[in-house]
Motif scaffolding. Structure first.
Motif, PDB file in Angstrom:
ATOM      1  N   UNK A  65       0.885  -1.304  -0.066  1.00  0.00           N
ATOM      2  CA  UNK A  65      -0.046   0.019   0.054  1.00  0.00           C
ATOM      3  C   UNK A  65       0.957   1.160   0.018  1.00  0.00           C
ATOM      4  N   UNK A  66       0.502   1.977  -0.822  1.00  0.00           N
ATOM      5  CA  UNK A  66       1.060   3.542  -1.023  1.00  0.00           C
ATOM      6  C   UNK A  66       0.220   4.703  -0.438  1.00  0.00           C
ATOM      7  N   UNK A  67       0.016   4.805   0.733  1.00  0.00           N
ATOM      8  CA  UNK A  67      -1.072   5.968   1.132  1.00  0.00           C
ATOM      9  C   UNK A  67      -0.264   7.285   1.336  1.00  0.00           C
ATOM     10  N   UNK A  68       0.889   7.381   1.250  1.00  0.00           N
ATOM     11  CA  UNK A  68       1.619   8.542   1.357  1.00  0.00           C
ATOM     12  C   UNK A  68       2.939   8.844   0.942  1.00  0.00           C
ATOM     13  N   UNK A  69       3.756   9.998   0.806  1.00  0.00           N
ATOM     14  CA  UNK A  69       4.806  10.113   0.424  1.00  0.00           C
ATOM     15  C   UNK A  69       5.820   9.131   0.958  1.00  0.00           C
ATOM     16  N   UNK A  70       5.788   8.925   2.454  1.00  0.00           N
ATOM     17  CA  UNK A  70       6.749   8.275   2.927  1.00  0.00           C
ATOM     18  C   UNK A  70       6.952   6.782   2.476  1.00  0.00           C
ATOM     19  N   UNK A  71       5.744   6.600   2.083  1.00  0.00           N
ATOM     20  CA  UNK A  71       5.543   5.143   1.626  1.00  0.00           C
ATOM     21  C   UNK A  71       6.138   4.907  -0.019  1.00  0.00           C
ATOM     22  N   UNK A  72       5.707   5.782  -0.727  1.00  0.00           N
ATOM     23  CA  UNK A  72       6.555   5.862  -1.943  1.00  0.00           C
ATOM     24  C   UNK A  72       7.809   6.097  -2.056  1.00  0.00           C
ATOM     25  N   UNK A  73       8.262   6.932  -0.958  1.00  0.00           N
ATOM     26  CA  UNK A  73       9.700   7.237  -0.824  1.00  0.00           C
ATOM     27  C   UNK A  73      10.393   5.789  -0.715  1.00  0.00           C
ATOM     28  N   UNK A  74       9.769   4.867   0.187  1.00  0.00           N
ATOM     29  CA  UNK A  74      10.478   3.608   0.412  1.00  0.00           C
ATOM     30  C   UNK A  74      10.407   2.546  -0.537  1.00  0.00           C
ATOM     31  N   UNK A  75       9.571   2.955  -1.907  1.00  0.00           N
ATOM     32  CA  UNK A  75       9.308   2.090  -2.710  1.00  0.00           C
ATOM     33  C   UNK A  75      10.763   1.504  -3.464  1.00  0.00           C
ATOM     34  N   UNK A  76      11.537   2.445  -4.005  1.00  0.00           N
ATOM     35  CA  UNK A  76      12.617   2.099  -4.604  1.00  0.00           C
ATOM     36  C   UNK A  76      13.473   1.162  -4.096  1.00  0.00           C
ATOM     37  N   UNK A  77      13.765   1.365  -2.463  1.00  0.00           N
ATOM     38  CA  UNK A  77      14.532   0.196  -2.000  1.00  0.00           C
ATOM     39  C   UNK A  77      13.765  -0.935  -1.894  1.00  0.00           C
ATOM     40  N   UNK A  78      12.431  -1.098  -1.779  1.00  0.00           N
ATOM     41  CA  UNK A  78      11.425  -2.478  -1.487  1.00  0.00           C
ATOM     42  C   UNK A  78      11.542  -2.938  -2.988  1.00  0.00           C
ATOM     43  N   UNK A  79      11.459  -2.318  -4.230  1.00  0.00           N
ATOM     44  CA  UNK A  79      11.437  -2.960  -5.298  1.00  0.00           C
ATOM     45  C   UNK A  79      12.740  -3.565  -5.728  1.00  0.00           C
ATOM     46  N   UNK A  80      13.777  -2.740  -5.260  1.00  0.00           N
ATOM     47  CA  UNK A  80      15.238  -3.476  -5.707  1.00  0.00           C
ATOM     48  C   UNK A  80      15.425  -4.584  -4.822  1.00  0.00           C
ATOM     49  N   UNK A  81      14.861  -4.501  -3.721  1.00  0.00           N
ATOM     50  CA  UNK A  81      15.275  -5.911  -2.626  1.00  0.00           C
ATOM     51  C   UNK A  81      14.283  -6.938  -3.042  1.00  0.00           C
ATOM     52  N   UNK A  82      13.192  -6.900  -3.770  1.00  0.00           N
ATOM     53  CA  UNK A  82      12.177  -7.919  -4.094  1.00  0.00           C
ATOM     54  C   UNK A  82      12.841  -8.430  -4.871  1.00  0.00           C
ATOM     55  N   UNK A  83      12.470 -10.239  -4.921  1.00  0.00           N
ATOM     56  CA  UNK A  83      12.720 -11.099  -6.183  1.00  0.00           C
ATOM     57  C   UNK A  83      11.392 -11.366  -6.766  1.00  0.00           C
ATOM     58  N   UNK A  84      10.226 -10.758  -6.620  1.00  0.00           N
ATOM     59  CA  UNK A  84       9.211 -10.748  -7.214  1.00  0.00           C
ATOM     60  C   UNK A  84       8.703  -9.320  -7.684  1.00  0.00           C
ATOM     61  N   UNK A  85       7.658  -9.108  -8.553  1.00  0.00           N
ATOM     62  CA  UNK A  85       7.146  -7.942  -8.976  1.00  0.00           C
ATOM     63  C   UNK A  85       6.209  -7.475  -7.670  1.00  0.00           C
ATOM     64  N   UNK A  86       6.553  -5.924  -7.600  1.00  0.00           N
ATOM     65  CA  UNK A  86       5.744  -5.319  -6.706  1.00  0.00           C
ATOM     66  C   UNK A  86       4.627  -4.329  -7.256  1.00  0.00           C
ATOM     67  N   UNK A  87       3.465  -4.558  -6.782  1.00  0.00           N
ATOM     68  CA  UNK A  87       2.357  -3.804  -7.121  1.00  0.00           C
ATOM     69  C   UNK A  87       2.029  -2.663  -6.268  1.00  0.00           C
ATOM     70  N   UNK A  88       1.978  -1.387  -6.442  1.00  0.00           N
ATOM     71  CA  UNK A  88       1.506  -0.460  -5.633  1.00  0.00           C
ATOM     72  C   UNK A  88       0.283  -0.074  -5.458  1.00  0.00           C
TER      73      UNK A  88
END
Length: 375
Positions: A65-88
């Protein structure tokens, strides 16, 4: 050529195939299993840790879930670390969709009609195109548009389908076609009817789910009935089991639904009896311990655990490994459907785990195949 066992054949609805990151959804691709994290997305470390557990359980796609700017700010690190596709997961705030797309999300879960003006919708679609994002239209009976509620009086299949078609038209009018659609409801009969009606009107992939299904037991039953009946009818390209439980449990239940229908195989399929006074060992506790001890096995294979000789030998003849309860704490072990040796109570669980691990290793090494009865 007719099928050997036609009663097991499921003819899948033909849908277009889209890509969610590197995972194909729709067409002849395997039905994928999704879940959703419940950690604060802004806490990248906690979210990544949970994603890792879901990956280990077999998740093909994971939503955050991406309810705020803090969440989308963390997305780049999350996506880079994940081994599967990430849905926002995006609601209302179109800028969160833009930020998530730029951060590497493989898919945006939105309702185009909730994003705002046509100009904002254009921005989101442009960001999706620029970043190779798919879009999932997520219609939900609990958040239908007011005009549809006024028109139909209550959430109903026609209302859910009309909402989906309205959102689809918005994307198509902007020449965007990499989308999949969900029409979820907590009422499983409503959801099944809506999905069935929609499936006959569109060619896009369908994301199945019974939303707000409940806790682990109740939600599993509702999801199995709803998702399972649709899959059995050939409808559905990706699934998410919505439970008030940890997300890795959603993944396990999702795979069990697919395994029961013969649509996907992962890990050990356990056949076991409910137990009775005839049991030669404590079946319930044995199965619990075996399931816990075998979660790390990803190789498709089968294990039967039966307490006595009434149905035990028959079930064991259909599985890779089987154990049937006998007298005086001495039980028969079957390998590839054939009686092989006895095992006593002491060390029985560890012995069965070792047999499963050894067979799985041989299958993975190409030295053996999973047992197929009557092949």
């Amino acid at each position: 050529m007719s099928a050997i066992r036609p009663w097991r054949t499921i003819e899948r609805r033909q849908s277009r195939q889209i890509m969610v990151g590197n995972v194909p959804v729709g067409g002849d691709a395997p039905i994928t299993v999704q879940t959703m994290t419940n950690t604060p997305t802004s806490d990248a470390r906690a979210t990544i840790d949970q994603i890792r557990r879901c990956e280990e359980a077999g998740a093909d796609i994971i939503r955050v879930s991406c309810p705020d700017t803090d969440s989308t700010a963390a997305m780049k690190e999350i996506v880079r670390a994940a081994n599967v596709p990430i849905v926002a997961d995006i609601h209302f705030h179109y800028k969160r969709a833009l930020e998530a797309a730029d951060a590497g999300a493989a898919c945006l879960r939105i309702n185009p009609g909730n994003i705002g003006s046509d100009a904002r919708v254009k921005e989101v679609i442009a960001a999706a195109k620029a970043n190779g994002c798919a879009i999932r239209i997520g219609v939900n009976a609990g958040s239908l548009e007011k005009d549809l509620l006024e028109k139909y009086g209550e959430p109903c299949p026609d209302a859910l389908v009309e909402s989906a078609l309205d959102h689809i038209k918005i994307l198509q009018d902007h020449d965007f076609h990499d989308y999949k659609v969900a029409v979820k409801a907590s009422d499983l009969m409503l959801a099944v009817a809506a999905y069935s009606d929609l499936a006959a009107q569109v060619d896009c992939p369908l994301h199945l789910g019974i939303t707000e299904a409940g806790g682990l037991i109740g939600g599993t039953v509702k999801s199995s009935l709803g998702i399972g009946s649709l899959l059995w009818a050939g409808i559905g390209d990706t699934i998410r089991v919505s439970l008030s439980a940890e997300p890795e449990e959603e993944v396990r239940v999702g795979f069990e639904i697919l395994k029961a229908l013969g649509l996907r195989s992962r890990g050990v399929r356990v056949v076991s009896c409910p137990s009775c006074a005839r049991q030669g060992f404590d079946v319930i506790r044995t199965v619990q311990k075996l399931e816990e001890s075998l979660q790390h096995i990803k190789t498709p294979m089968s294990l039967s655990v039966l307490g006595c000789v009434v149905n035990g030998p028959g079930e064991a003849r259909e599985t890779d490994i089987g154990i049937t309860g006998g007298g005086n704490g001495k039980h028969m072990v079957y390998l590839s459907g054939v009686t092989d040796h006895h095992v006593e109570d002491d060390g029985m669980i560890a012995h069965i785990v070792k047999l499963v691990e050894d067979k799985a290793a041989k299958i993975e090494a190409g030295e053996a195949e999973a047992f197929v009865p009557h092949a």
